[in-house]
Motif scaffolding. Structure first.
Motif, PDB file in Angstrom:
ATOM      1  N   ARG A 107       0.832  -1.208   0.000  1.00  0.00           N
ATOM      2  CA  ARG A 107       0.000   0.000   0.000  1.00  0.00           C
ATOM      3  C   ARG A 107       0.868   1.261   0.000  1.00  0.00           C
ATOM      4  O   ARG A 107       0.598   2.228  -0.712  1.00  0.00           O
ATOM      5  N   LYS A 130     -13.787  -1.819  10.406  1.00  0.00           N
ATOM      6  CA  LYS A 130     -14.842  -2.128   9.422  1.00  0.00           C
ATOM      7  C   LYS A 130     -15.219  -3.597   9.440  1.00  0.00           C
ATOM      8  O   LYS A 130     -16.369  -3.953   9.219  1.00  0.00           O
ATOM      9  N   ALA A 131     -14.206  -4.448   9.666  1.00  0.00           N
ATOM     10  CA  ALA A 131     -14.454  -5.898   9.697  1.00  0.00           C
ATOM     11  C   ALA A 131     -14.991  -6.356  11.051  1.00  0.00           C
ATOM     12  O   ALA A 131     -15.298  -7.536  11.228  1.00  0.00           O
ATOM     13  N   GLU A 174      -4.696   2.820   8.092  1.00  0.00           N
ATOM     14  CA  GLU A 174      -5.688   2.013   7.378  1.00  0.00           C
ATOM     15  C   GLU A 174      -5.834   0.620   7.975  1.00  0.00           C
ATOM     16  O   GLU A 174      -6.914   0.032   7.915  1.00  0.00           O
ATOM     17  N   THR A 175      -4.758   0.078   8.576  1.00  0.00           N
ATOM     18  CA  THR A 175      -4.896  -1.237   9.214  1.00  0.00           C
ATOM     19  C   THR A 175      -5.906  -1.170  10.348  1.00  0.00           C
ATOM     20  O   THR A 175      -6.653  -2.128  10.572  1.00  0.00           O
ATOM     21  N   SER A 183      -7.445  -5.285  16.506  1.00  0.00           N
ATOM     22  CA  SER A 183      -6.104  -5.373  15.941  1.00  0.00           C
ATOM     23  C   SER A 183      -5.095  -5.127  17.053  1.00  0.00           C
ATOM     24  O   SER A 183      -5.399  -4.499  18.061  1.00  0.00           O
ATOM     25  N   ALA A 226      -8.462   1.107  10.533  1.00  0.00           N
ATOM     26  CA  ALA A 226      -9.776   1.330   9.919  1.00  0.00           C
ATOM     27  C   ALA A 226     -10.317   0.026   9.326  1.00  0.00           C
ATOM     28  O   ALA A 226     -11.506  -0.288   9.477  1.00  0.00           O
ATOM     29  N   ASP A 227      -9.449  -0.756   8.685  1.00  0.00           N
ATOM     30  CA  ASP A 227      -9.881  -2.031   8.097  1.00  0.00           C
ATOM     31  C   ASP A 227     -10.363  -3.002   9.167  1.00  0.00           C
ATOM     32  O   ASP A 227     -11.363  -3.700   8.976  1.00  0.00           O
ATOM     33  N   ALA A 228      -9.656  -3.050  10.287  1.00  0.00           N
ATOM     34  CA  ALA A 228     -10.061  -3.936  11.381  1.00  0.00           C
ATOM     35  C   ALA A 228     -11.406  -3.505  11.946  1.00  0.00           C
ATOM     36  O   ALA A 228     -12.284  -4.342  12.195  1.00  0.00           O
TER      37      ALA A 228
END
Length: 198
Positions: free
Chosen positions: A65, A98-99, A91-92, A103, A94-96
């Protein structure tokens, strides 16, 4: 999920929560669901190799990325390079979120930075998954050239930048939905490197 990945994720979580030196490899094996208490040694050999494997596991997508951001950068300013450092790590989180999962990677990094033998700035910098960091350092060196900072001052500020970014994001990871925003963090990091004074 393979036994190796389960071990890596258990190690990351335990190292982040309890400390790299405070957790035994047997505890990690048990937490990852391995009946064989020497499973960690079988897969990784040592604590140092396990820490390096966690870096590789998490940094590979972050590196990809970051390389995208560097390739698309609008200019060669300090702020652009700091953004490329911060955003993939943010972003790691934010991704966690969202899922709908937790983290631990940023807290793991903050913990690792406390020990010279595990510090990613020394032990992981030459690894393939750190190619974006090497590119960032080169870009920041060029972007700060006009400031005429002595080499030692530049290195010190890079270390401060890494500590600022990692510990701030680790705090956000520890307390989801709170903490310093990404744009504020980028601005603070850029300011740290932009001051011409030694």
């Amino acid at each position: 999920m393979s036994a190796r990945i389960r071990i890596l994720e258990a190690a990351e979580r335990r190292f982040a929560e309890d400390g790299i030196e405070a957790v035994s490899l047997r505890q990690i094996a048990a937490e990852s669901g391995q009946r064989n208490t020497s499973a960690v040694a079988y897969h990784f050999g040592s604590r140092s190799a396990l820490v390096a494997a966690v870096y590789e596991h998490r940094m590979t997508p972050v590196n990809a990325r970051r390389l995208e951001l560097l390739a698309a950068r609008p200019d060669d300013t300090i702020r652009t390079y700091v953004r490329a450092l911060v955003e993939p790590l943010a972003e790691t989180l934010a991704d966690a979120e969202k899922a709908g999962r937790r983290s631990w990677y940023l807290r793991f990094l903050a913990e690792a930075m406390r020990y010279p033998e595990y510090d990613p700035g020394t032990v992981a910098l030459d690894r393939p998954e750190a190619s974006s960091i090497r590119a960032l350092i080169a870009g920041l060196r060029d972007a700060t050239a006009g400031l005429r900072l002595p080499p030692g001052v530049f290195v010190e500020r890079l270390r401060l930048l890494a500590l600022l970014v990692i510990t701030t994001l680790a705090d956000r990871e520890r307390h989801p939905g709170t903490g310093v925003g990404t744009e504020t963090l980028i601005a603070a990091g850029a300011a740290l490197l932009s001051d011409p004074k030694e």
